[in-house]
Scaffold this motif. Structure first.
Motif, PDB file in Angstrom:
ATOM      1  N   GLU A  60      -1.935  13.657   5.165  1.00 44.43           N
ATOM      2  CA  GLU A  60      -2.671  12.883   4.160  1.00 44.43           C
ATOM      3  C   GLU A  60      -2.216  11.424   4.168  1.00 44.43           C
ATOM      4  OE1 GLU A  60      -2.684  14.604   0.245  1.00 44.43           O
ATOM      5  OE2 GLU A  60      -2.638  12.581  -0.550  1.00 44.43           O
ATOM      6  N   SER A  61      -0.898  11.233   4.215  1.00 40.44           N
ATOM      7  CA  SER A  61      -0.376   9.860   4.241  1.00 40.44           C
ATOM      8  C   SER A  61      -0.786   9.164   5.530  1.00 40.44           C
ATOM      9  CB  SER A  61       1.147   9.876   4.140  1.00 40.44           C
ATOM     10  OG  SER A  61       1.528  10.651   3.042  1.00 40.44           O
ATOM     11  N   ALA A  62      -0.745   9.929   6.636  1.00 39.09           N
ATOM     12  CA  ALA A  62      -1.144   9.355   7.921  1.00 39.09           C
ATOM     13  C   ALA A  62      -2.617   8.941   7.887  1.00 39.09           C
ATOM     14  CB  ALA A  62      -0.912  10.369   9.038  1.00 39.09           C
ATOM     15  N   PHE A  63      -3.413   9.782   7.269  1.00 44.21           N
ATOM     16  CA  PHE A  63      -4.852   9.513   7.157  1.00 44.21           C
ATOM     17  C   PHE A  63      -5.084   8.223   6.360  1.00 44.21           C
ATOM     18  CE2 PHE A  63      -8.938  10.206   4.984  1.00 44.21           C
ATOM     19  CZ  PHE A  63      -9.758  10.424   6.077  1.00 44.21           C
ATOM     20  N   MET A  64      -4.352   8.092   5.250  1.00 38.51           N
ATOM     21  CA  MET A  64      -4.475   6.884   4.418  1.00 38.51           C
ATOM     22  C   MET A  64      -4.026   5.655   5.217  1.00 38.51           C
ATOM     23  SD  MET A  64      -5.548   7.957   1.520  1.00 38.51           S
ATOM     24  CE  MET A  64      -5.554   9.343   0.423  1.00 38.51           C
ATOM     25  N   ARG A  65      -2.922   5.828   5.923  1.00 35.66           N
ATOM     26  CA  ARG A  65      -2.388   4.701   6.699  1.00 35.66           C
ATOM     27  C   ARG A  65      -3.385   4.266   7.769  1.00 35.66           C
ATOM     28  NH1 ARG A  65       0.196   5.400  11.343  1.00 35.66           N
ATOM     29  NH2 ARG A  65       0.866   7.529  10.885  1.00 35.66           N
ATOM     30  N   LEU A  66      -3.967   5.265   8.458  1.00 37.17           N
ATOM     31  CA  LEU A  66      -4.869   4.950   9.568  1.00 37.17           C
ATOM     32  C   LEU A  66      -6.193   4.353   9.099  1.00 37.17           C
ATOM     33  CD1 LEU A  66      -4.253   8.194  11.633  1.00 37.17           C
ATOM     34  CD2 LEU A  66      -3.710   5.876  12.391  1.00 37.17           C
ATOM     35  N   THR A  67      -6.715   4.907   8.002  1.00 31.85           N
ATOM     36  CA  THR A  67      -8.038   4.450   7.546  1.00 31.85           C
ATOM     37  C   THR A  67      -7.955   3.247   6.619  1.00 31.85           C
ATOM     38  OG1 THR A  67      -7.995   5.987   5.687  1.00 31.85           O
ATOM     39  CG2 THR A  67      -9.067   6.757   7.693  1.00 31.85           C
ATOM     40  N   GLY A  68      -6.743   3.008   6.079  1.00 34.71           N
ATOM     41  CA  GLY A  68      -6.599   1.895   5.152  1.00 34.71           C
ATOM     42  C   GLY A  68      -7.145   2.222   3.778  1.00 34.71           C
ATOM     43  N   LEU A  69      -7.463   3.507   3.543  1.00 41.63           N
ATOM     44  CA  LEU A  69      -7.985   3.920   2.239  1.00 41.63           C
ATOM     45  C   LEU A  69      -6.836   4.127   1.267  1.00 41.63           C
ATOM     46  CD1 LEU A  69     -10.612   6.500   3.453  1.00 41.63           C
ATOM     47  CD2 LEU A  69     -11.124   4.311   2.394  1.00 41.63           C
ATOM     48  N   LYS A  70      -7.149   3.979  -0.017  1.00 46.74           N
ATOM     49  CA  LYS A  70      -6.119   4.184  -1.036  1.00 46.74           C
ATOM     50  C   LYS A  70      -6.607   5.246  -2.023  1.00 46.74           C
ATOM     51  CE  LYS A  70      -3.537  -0.007  -0.806  1.00 46.74           C
ATOM     52  NZ  LYS A  70      -3.516   0.100   0.632  1.00 46.74           N
ATOM     53  N   PRO A  71      -5.669   6.142  -2.460  1.00 47.10           N
ATOM     54  CA  PRO A  71      -6.082   7.124  -3.461  1.00 47.10           C
ATOM     55  C   PRO A  71      -6.364   6.437  -4.791  1.00 47.10           C
ATOM     56  CG  PRO A  71      -3.726   7.261  -3.073  1.00 47.10           C
ATOM     57  CD  PRO A  71      -4.262   6.285  -2.088  1.00 47.10           C
ATOM     58  N   SER A  72      -7.293   7.031  -5.553  1.00 49.18           N
ATOM     59  CA  SER A  72      -7.650   6.399  -6.826  1.00 49.18           C
ATOM     60  C   SER A  72      -6.716   6.820  -7.955  1.00 49.18           C
ATOM     61  CB  SER A  72      -9.091   6.740  -7.192  1.00 49.18           C
ATOM     62  OG  SER A  72      -9.247   8.127  -7.233  1.00 49.18           O
ATOM     63  N   GLY A  73      -5.931   7.905  -7.774  1.00 48.16           N
ATOM     64  CA  GLY A  73      -4.984   8.334  -8.818  1.00 48.16           C
ATOM     65  C   GLY A  73      -3.691   8.808  -8.209  1.00 48.16           C
ATOM     66  N   ALA A  74      -2.568   8.429  -8.804  1.00 46.35           N
ATOM     67  CA  ALA A  74      -1.279   8.756  -8.193  1.00 46.35           C
ATOM     68  C   ALA A  74      -0.895  10.215  -8.343  1.00 46.35           C
ATOM     69  CB  ALA A  74      -0.197   7.891  -8.807  1.00 46.35           C
ATOM     70  N   SER A  75      -1.503  10.903  -9.333  1.00 48.48           N
ATOM     71  CA  SER A  75      -1.072  12.266  -9.609  1.00 48.48           C
ATOM     72  C   SER A  75      -1.836  13.317  -8.810  1.00 48.48           C
ATOM     73  CB  SER A  75      -1.249  12.554 -11.096  1.00 48.48           C
ATOM     74  OG  SER A  75      -2.617  12.436 -11.426  1.00 48.48           O
ATOM     75  N   SER A  76      -2.722  12.883  -7.908  1.00 46.37           N
ATOM     76  CA  SER A  76      -3.572  13.848  -7.207  1.00 46.37           C
ATOM     77  C   SER A  76      -2.791  14.725  -6.253  1.00 46.37           C
ATOM     78  CB  SER A  76      -4.645  13.120  -6.416  1.00 46.37           C
ATOM     79  OG  SER A  76      -5.396  12.326  -7.290  1.00 46.37           O
ATOM     80  N   SER A  77      -3.186  15.994  -6.218  1.00 47.07           N
ATOM     81  CA  SER A  77      -2.622  16.897  -5.226  1.00 47.07           C
ATOM     82  C   SER A  77      -3.305  16.609  -3.896  1.00 47.07           C
ATOM     83  CB  SER A  77      -2.887  18.332  -5.636  1.00 47.07           C
ATOM     84  OG  SER A  77      -4.262  18.585  -5.541  1.00 47.07           O
ATOM     85  N   PRO A  78      -2.740  17.110  -2.763  1.00 50.88           N
ATOM     86  CA  PRO A  78      -3.350  16.810  -1.465  1.00 50.88           C
ATOM     87  C   PRO A  78      -4.819  17.166  -1.390  1.00 50.88           C
ATOM     88  CG  PRO A  78      -1.200  17.799  -1.164  1.00 50.88           C
ATOM     89  CD  PRO A  78      -1.483  17.822  -2.621  1.00 50.88           C
ATOM     90  N   VAL A  79      -5.185  18.347  -1.912  1.00 46.79           N
ATOM     91  CA  VAL A  79      -6.586  18.766  -1.807  1.00 46.79           C
ATOM     92  C   VAL A  79      -7.468  17.848  -2.632  1.00 46.79           C
ATOM     93  CG1 VAL A  79      -8.209  20.614  -2.312  1.00 46.79           C
ATOM     94  CG2 VAL A  79      -5.990  21.154  -1.327  1.00 46.79           C
ATOM     95  N   HIS A  80      -7.033  17.590  -3.871  1.00 50.06           N
ATOM     96  CA  HIS A  80      -7.835  16.723  -4.730  1.00 50.06           C
ATOM     97  C   HIS A  80      -7.943  15.331  -4.151  1.00 50.06           C
ATOM     98  CE1 HIS A  80      -6.754  19.596  -8.164  1.00 50.06           C
ATOM     99  NE2 HIS A  80      -7.916  19.917  -7.626  1.00 50.06           N
ATOM    100  N   MET A  81      -6.820  14.909  -3.566  1.00 45.53           N
ATOM    101  CA  MET A  81      -6.795  13.578  -2.979  1.00 45.53           C
ATOM    102  C   MET A  81      -7.881  13.456  -1.931  1.00 45.53           C
ATOM    103  SD  MET A  81      -4.545  10.998  -3.235  1.00 45.53           S
ATOM    104  CE  MET A  81      -2.821  11.394  -3.122  1.00 45.53           C
ATOM    105  N   ALA A  82      -8.008  14.478  -1.095  1.00 47.62           N
ATOM    106  CA  ALA A  82      -9.012  14.443  -0.034  1.00 47.62           C
ATOM    107  C   ALA A  82     -10.409  14.363  -0.618  1.00 47.62           C
ATOM    108  CB  ALA A  82      -8.882  15.684   0.835  1.00 47.62           C
ATOM    109  N   GLU A  83     -10.617  15.085  -1.708  1.00 47.94           N
ATOM    110  CA  GLU A  83     -11.937  15.060  -2.320  1.00 47.94           C
ATOM    111  C   GLU A  83     -12.224  13.702  -2.953  1.00 47.94           C
ATOM    112  OE1 GLU A  83     -11.547  18.519  -4.647  1.00 47.94           O
ATOM    113  OE2 GLU A  83     -12.093  19.823  -2.993  1.00 47.94           O
TER     114      GLU A  83
END
Lengths: 281, 324
Positions: free
Chosen positions: B298-321
């Motif tokens: 998940e972190s690698a995906f964020m790093r590669l795409t430059g995307l940022k999660p909208s909430g810090a408390s998200s679990s990995p699955v929720h984060m992906a959604e």
């Protein structure tokens, strides 16, 4: 599986699936029962015209068969390909070893088979109904025809079915190119103009039949000529009037009309294939 | 095309014409992709990245503007290439007037199976996806999850060498997702190659041999999971007891969670973790737990795409959604 066998297999599978779709659609039964009711009620109208009962029954019977077949062709055909694209059901079909031409031909034959089956069922009912009227003496013409259904009437029914060969091809073409509503409108327009083909041709000449012909007149005449050659000449399929009066057409004329129907439909289906081939689904 | 490659795309470019004036929009740009025979390949990317577009090219639904897509060395646009492919689309929608059995019979027929094979394999496929009891129910009455399962069944009825699945876990509950994972593993065991797209990263981590990451129509990373995810330790979580206050101050106040004599703190970076261990030990504290975390997908995906999660408390699955 070689190419030819695969082609036939795919076309038959898609056609059978399309046929099943139509058979399981309740609207078909509404149309069908309504058509039977209209044919059966023709006798009531026949009573109004003294001595012409059977002619009225035949007139209304043949007209009903034509009309309800046209309605099924337009209503079912208008969304035939478009709905597959919109609902993405086409994806899992095209993702198989199926060509787009096979898909178009299969969908066409499925609907055509449905319309022909319904029309044939109506024709059977119509024939039995006439026989009952003649046998019971209700029609009053049993002496003239010996109780048998006249051959021109059979030919008229065959040509009604061949009219659908053309109309369903047009419905498939329009549903490959545009939305169901527009497709229904265009197919209906083609049907109406097709029955006015002779008039369109004559009018294109009439426009130029005056002393001073303007550029506008020439443009209108050219437009009408192009329209005449584009729309199917459905008048050639309409021998109802002659059949009702027991006037037959020659075998040659009959064969030419059938050939024209097949050739026109083939050209329209080819156009539908070319449209679908270029289309990004 | 080298031997043993199930999928290869070379410079694949797809354009869409959108709007009234048919403005061109690029769906895929110069995509070079290779999937080896027998592997499970996860195709990752946020929504709109071009995953479904790639898949549509591979199954012949759309034609590329440039480049080529090959299936087992054959042009993907040809029916011969597609005979080796089983495909389940995203949110599959089938003919509602058919039953499950009839649908599989239809697809089996299009795949050239005989009547006897269609009956046998249809029943097998329905059983495999847990739909035997709904075999004679019309598809109009199927739930989304049931349609998803039926999508898998129709994709494999002809036992294809390559199975392409577009978001196969989308809309499924945890049990359903677990079943699909097992279904994919089973397919691989039977010798098939599986190419599936998803944005649920935990599924990729669980079953994939190789992954490709797509972003805005471009492939930004590909390879084994270990090559996508950084091997460096990015964070260490330490639980210690009896740590003096001056040592805690060095460790950083905000990161510390205190529970009686027990403290928990997070340390970023590998070098600082070693220093923290030494500091706590030298100050007389006791290390109860020391967990080093490498970068996850998940972190690698964020790093590669430059995307940022909208909430810090998200679990990995929720984060992906949330990304979508």
């Amino acid at each position: 599986m070689n190419r030819c066998r695969r082609f036939l297999n795919n076309v038959v599978a898609i056609a059978a699936n399309g046929f099943r779709e139509g058979v399981r659609d309740r609207i078909l039964y509404v149309f069908f029962l309504f058509a039977l009711a209209v044919i059966a009620s023709a006798k009531l109208i026949g009573w109004v015209s003294v001595g012409e009962d059977i002619k009225v029954v035949r007139d209304i019977g043949l007209a009903s068969m034509g009309l309800f077949g046209v309605m099924i062709s337009i209503f079912v055909g208008a969304s035939l390909v478009h709905r597959e694209i919109e609902r993405h059901t086409i994806y899992t079909v095209i993702a198989r070893p199926v060509g787009r031409g096979e898909f178009i031909l299969g969908r066409y034959l499925g609907l055509l088979g449905l319309v022909c089956s319904v029309t044939a069922a109506m024709g059977l009912f119509f024939t039995v109904y006439q026989a009952v009227l003649v046998w019971s003496g209700a029609a009053g013409l049993s002496d003239v025809e010996g109780g048998a259904v006249p051959f021109p009437l059979v030919r008229a029914q065959i040509l009604i079915i061949f009219q659908f060969v053309v109309l369903v091809a047009l419905a498939v073409f329009f549903s490959s190119t545009t939305t169901p509503v527009l497709s229904a409108v265009f197919t209906f327009l083609a049907y109406v103009l097709g029955h006015m083909a002779g008039w369109i041709y004559r009018f294109s000449d009439m426009v130029l039949d005056k002393r001073s012909v303007t550029v506008f007149d020439r443009a209108v005449s050219l437009f009408l000529k192009v329209l005449y050659y584009l729309v199917p000449n459905l008048e050639t399929f309409d021998i109802k009037l002659r059949a009702v009066h027991n006037l037959d057409i020659s075998n040659f004329e009959f064969a030419c009309v059938l050939l024209y129907g097949v050739a026109y439909s083939a050209a329209v289906l080819l156009a539908a294939y070319l449209v679908l081939r270029r289309r990004q689904l | 095309m080298p031997p043993g490659q199930a999928i290869q795309t070379v410079g694949l470019r797809v354009e869409y014409k959108v709007g009234l004036f048919k403005k061109r929009r690029v769906g895929l740009e110069a995509l070079d992709l290779a999937v080896q025979e027998g592997e499970i390949f996860g195709y990752l990317g946020p929504n709109g990245a071009g995953k479904t577009t790639t898949i549509k090219c591979l199954v012949g639904v759309i034609e590329p503007a440039a480049g080529a897509a090959m299936i087992f060395g054959r042009d993907a646009r040809t029916p011969d290439a597609r005979s080796a492919v089983g495909y389940s689309p995203e949110n599959p929608y089938f003919y509602e007037y058919l039953t499950g059995t009839e649908l599989l019979d239809f697809y089996g027929r299009l795949s050239g199976l005989s009547r006897a094979e269609r009956i046998r394999r249809g029943a097998e496929a329905l059983d495999k996806v847990g739909l035997s009891r709904a075999a004679d129910v019309r598809l109009g009455l199927y739930s989304k999850g049931m349609r998803q399962r039926l999508g898998l069944a129709q994709a494999v009825i002809h036992r294809p060498r390559l199975v392409i699945l577009d978001e196969p876990m989308s809309g499924l509950d945890p049990v359903g997702r677990s079943d699909v994972r097992e279904f994919i593993r089973d397919l691989r065991r039977s010798g098939s190659t599986i190419f599936f797209s998803t944005h649920i990263l935990s599924d990729v981590e669980a079953i994939c041999d190789h992954v490709g990451v797509l972003h805005e129509g471009r492939l930004i990373a590909r390879g084994e999971l270990s090559s996508i995810v950084s091997p460096e330790i990015v964070r260490t979580t330490v639980v210690a007891a009896d740590v003096p206050d001056d040592a805690l101050a060095w460790l950083g106040g905000e990161a510390v969670h205190r529970d009686g004599v027990q403290v928990t703190f997070h340390i970023e970076g590998e070098a600082d973790a070693a220093q923290a261990f030494k500091t706590v030990s030298d100050a007389g504290g006791r290390i109860l737990s020391f967990v080093a975390q490498k970068e996850d997908l998940e972190s690698a995906f964020m790093r590669l795409t430059g995307l940022k999660p909208s909430g810090a408390s998200s679990s990995p699955v929720h984060m992906a959604e949330e990304i979508s």
